[in-house]
Design a protein around this motif. Structure first.
Motif, PDB file in Angstrom:
ATOM      1  N   TRP A  23       0.859  -0.941  -0.076  1.00 15.33           N
ATOM      2  CA  TRP A  23      -0.108   0.234  -0.196  1.00 15.33           C
ATOM      3  C   TRP A  23       1.099   1.101  -0.342  1.00 15.33           C
ATOM      4  N   GLN A  24       1.831   1.204   0.579  1.00 18.95           N
ATOM      5  CA  GLN A  24       2.863   2.000   0.628  1.00 18.95           C
ATOM      6  C   GLN A  24       3.376   2.742  -0.594  1.00 18.95           C
ATOM      7  N   ARG A  81      -6.541  17.659  -1.693  1.00 18.53           N
ATOM      8  CA  ARG A  81      -7.105  16.651  -0.707  1.00 18.53           C
ATOM      9  C   ARG A  81      -6.351  15.317  -1.395  1.00 18.53           C
ATOM     10  N   HIS A  82      -5.987  14.872  -2.920  1.00 16.99           N
ATOM     11  CA  HIS A  82      -6.017  13.651  -2.273  1.00 16.99           C
ATOM     12  C   HIS A  82      -4.591  13.579  -2.615  1.00 16.99           C
ATOM     13  N   ALA A  83      -3.674  14.557  -2.742  1.00 13.02           N
ATOM     14  CA  ALA A  83      -2.373  15.075  -2.715  1.00 13.02           C
ATOM     15  C   ALA A  83      -2.201  14.664  -1.369  1.00 13.02           C
ATOM     16  N   ALA A  84      -2.359  15.381  -0.719  1.00 15.52           N
ATOM     17  CA  ALA A  84      -2.461  15.453   0.960  1.00 15.52           C
ATOM     18  C   ALA A  84      -2.896  14.085   1.190  1.00 15.52           C
ATOM     19  N   PHE A  85      -3.617  13.655   0.864  1.00 17.42           N
ATOM     20  CA  PHE A  85      -3.557  12.103   1.457  1.00 17.42           C
ATOM     21  C   PHE A  85      -2.181  11.726   1.862  1.00 17.42           C
ATOM     22  N   GLY A  86      -1.960  11.595   0.252  1.00 19.07           N
ATOM     23  CA  GLY A  86      -0.990  11.124   0.118  1.00 19.07           C
ATOM     24  C   GLY A  86       0.425  11.332   0.755  1.00 19.07           C
ATOM     25  N   ILE A  87       0.924  12.647   0.984  1.00 19.70           N
ATOM     26  CA  ILE A  87       1.866  13.539   1.788  1.00 19.70           C
ATOM     27  C   ILE A  87       1.676  12.688   3.276  1.00 19.70           C
ATOM     28  N   ILE A  88       0.398  12.886   3.948  1.00 20.38           N
ATOM     29  CA  ILE A  88      -0.182  12.707   5.620  1.00 20.38           C
ATOM     30  C   ILE A  88       0.234  11.214   5.908  1.00 20.38           C
ATOM     31  N   SER A  89      -0.105  10.274   4.950  1.00 20.02           N
ATOM     32  CA  SER A  89      -0.231   8.746   5.002  1.00 20.02           C
ATOM     33  C   SER A  89       1.765   8.112   4.600  1.00 20.02           C
ATOM     34  N   LYS A 107       3.744  10.599   5.437  1.00 20.56           N
ATOM     35  CA  LYS A 107       5.102  11.014   6.286  1.00 20.56           C
ATOM     36  C   LYS A 107       4.440  10.401   7.402  1.00 20.56           C
ATOM     37  N   MET A 108       3.625   9.810   7.674  1.00 22.33           N
ATOM     38  CA  MET A 108       3.083   8.423   8.925  1.00 22.33           C
ATOM     39  C   MET A 108       4.155   7.513   8.750  1.00 22.33           C
ATOM     40  N   THR A 109       4.294   7.271   7.438  1.00 21.94           N
ATOM     41  CA  THR A 109       5.082   5.766   6.795  1.00 21.94           C
ATOM     42  C   THR A 109       6.404   6.249   7.541  1.00 21.94           C
ATOM     43  N   MET A 110       6.933   7.134   7.135  1.00 21.05           N
ATOM     44  CA  MET A 110       8.970   7.217   7.455  1.00 21.05           C
ATOM     45  C   MET A 110       8.361   7.624   8.576  1.00 21.05           C
ATOM     46  N   GLU A 111       7.977   8.160   9.696  1.00 22.22           N
ATOM     47  CA  GLU A 111       8.664   8.877  10.840  1.00 22.22           C
ATOM     48  C   GLU A 111       8.559   7.811  11.696  1.00 22.22           C
ATOM     49  N   SER A 112       7.261   6.774  11.521  1.00 20.23           N
ATOM     50  CA  SER A 112       7.138   5.294  12.249  1.00 20.23           C
ATOM     51  C   SER A 112       8.278   4.525  12.744  1.00 20.23           C
ATOM     52  N   ALA A 113       8.025   4.018  13.375  1.00 16.03           N
ATOM     53  CA  ALA A 113       9.249   3.357  14.295  1.00 16.03           C
ATOM     54  C   ALA A 113       9.317   1.846  13.545  1.00 16.03           C
ATOM     55  N   PRO A 146       9.476  19.141  -4.209  1.00 21.81           N
ATOM     56  CA  PRO A 146       9.902  19.417  -3.288  1.00 21.81           C
ATOM     57  C   PRO A 146       8.425  18.368  -2.025  1.00 21.81           C
ATOM     58  N   HIS A 147       7.475  17.711  -2.105  1.00 30.68           N
ATOM     59  CA  HIS A 147       7.644  17.221  -1.642  1.00 30.68           C
ATOM     60  C   HIS A 147       8.334  15.431  -1.010  1.00 30.68           C
ATOM     61  N   LEU A 148       8.804  14.777  -1.751  1.00 30.22           N
ATOM     62  CA  LEU A 148       9.816  14.332  -1.662  1.00 30.22           C
ATOM     63  C   LEU A 148      10.560  14.615  -0.988  1.00 30.22           C
ATOM     64  N   LYS A 149      11.420  15.288  -1.571  1.00 27.84           N
ATOM     65  CA  LYS A 149      12.432  16.107  -0.045  1.00 27.84           C
ATOM     66  C   LYS A 149      12.239  16.052   1.353  1.00 27.84           C
TER      67      LYS A 149
END
Length: 362
Positions: A194-195, A238-246, A248-254, A322-325
């Protein structure tokens, strides 16, 4: 890193391009409608949810719905002879015709066709987004992700309806899917996590689509198209925001391993590299022959043209890069690769401020 679609690659000096020239192969590829896409289904028994930003985005989506049939004035007639369709400065084929001394009438015709071609590719991309959102409702592990993916599914239905009706009723033609675009969209649909699906569609393709729609909206002389794109683009933010938030959660998850982060970083580069490699040849091979333009002869020149490189780079550096960075999905390990393929001249100057999601939470 192994590049995607190696069998259609062609070197343009230092750049690797992608060309689909075998018409029999293209016809067969377009006619192949069914394929296997392995999918892991995930339950989540926590119906309360904890992702506040995603739940807020979902709530906003419920009140931002619109009706493609009744909220747009389809009674308005559009005369192709009275419109360019898109600003010719954004059309490579128009610029080539202008350099070749073509008449304004011929340039106008080419701009109109280029607009229709772009809208057609956006339409096909919306269908892929619809199908991927359906997949995400199954495979995302978090209930808030499932909620928003479900809400986005109906957005995508509405976008398909709007683009299809515009092309059928006002333009009179839907161009077939670009083979390189179809290849990439199927890669997203077949992705094994899913990621990857979320990163590939919501962050990369939705981000690119927003940039393209913004360019068309700013540059079209068709008020109806401008209004339609404005409505679609607000949904897409909103769709792009969904991707960025999701992500971000993935990349910051332990729980996210360094290996998965590196895999996602390579996945993002691979998708964008393949998209970039076929960006010129596809449209020119479809539209060029009518005007005596040989796509295989012109494309290498464009990939080494300073103006063309800068124009192409704008679509990527507008929001996607910018978002990938910002997400940590471009590191020192891959930054140089983006420079090598001509997408980014100076990565240090790329801002990480979010622009593409402007309006998503308003």
């Amino acid at each position: 890193m192994e590049l995607l679609n190696p069998e259609h690659r062609k070197m343009y000096g230092k750049f690797a391009g992608i060309e689909w020239n075998d018409q029999t192969e293209i016809k067969r590829m377009r006619s192949q409608l069914d394929f296997d896409a392995p999918l892991e289904v995930s339950w989540d028994w926590d119906y309360v949810g904890e992702a506040e930003e995603l739940r807020r985005l979902y709530e906003i989506s419920k009140v931002r719905q619109w009706n493609a049939e009744t909220d747009l004035d389809w009674k308005i007639s559009i005369d192709p002879a009275a419109h360019w369709g898109m600003d010719p400065k954004y059309s490579v084929i128009c610029q080539l015709l202008k350099l070749g001394g073509a008449s304004e009438a011929q340039q106008r015709e080419a701009a109109w066709e280029n607009m229709a071609y772009i809208c057609s590719q956006l339409l096909h991309g919306e269908q892929a987004a619809l199908q991927i959102c359906g997949q995400l409702t199954n495979t995302c592990p978090d209930i808030d992700m499932k909620f928003y993916a479900g809400a986005q599914t109906f957005d995508e239905v509405r976008h398909i309806e709007a683009f299809a009706k515009f092309l059928q009723r006002k333009v009179g033609k839907i161009y077939p899917v670009d083979p390189n675009i179809k290849f990439l969209l199927e890669e997203l649909l077949k992705a094994d996590s899913w990621q990857k699906k979320t990163l590939g569609m919501q962050t990369l393709f939705e981000g690119m689509a927003l940039g393209i729609m913004g360019m068309l909206e700013d540059g079209t002389d068709i008020p109806f198209l401008k209004e339609m794109l404005k409505r679609v683009r607000l949904d897409e933010s909103r769709h792009a925001a969904f991707g960025i938030i999701s992500m971000k959660m993935t990349m910051e998850s332990a729980e996210t391993s360094p290996e998965l982060k590196a895999e996602l970083e390579d996945w993002a580069f691979g998708i964008l590299e393949c998209l970039n490699a076929g960006q010129y040849h596809g449209p020119l091979s479809e539209l060029g022959p009518k005007y005596g333009i040989n796509a295989s002869a012109v494309t290498p020149v464009l990939y080494h043209s300073k103006d063309a490189i800068e124009a192409k780079s704008l679509m990527y550096t507008h929001a996607v890069i910018p978002h990938l960075k910002k997400l940590g999905l471009i590191t020192e390990r891959t930054a140089g690769k983006y420079r090598e393929i001509g997408l980014v001249k100076d990565m240090d100057k790329i801002s990480t401020e979010s622009r593409v999601t402007q309006g998503a939470f308003d």
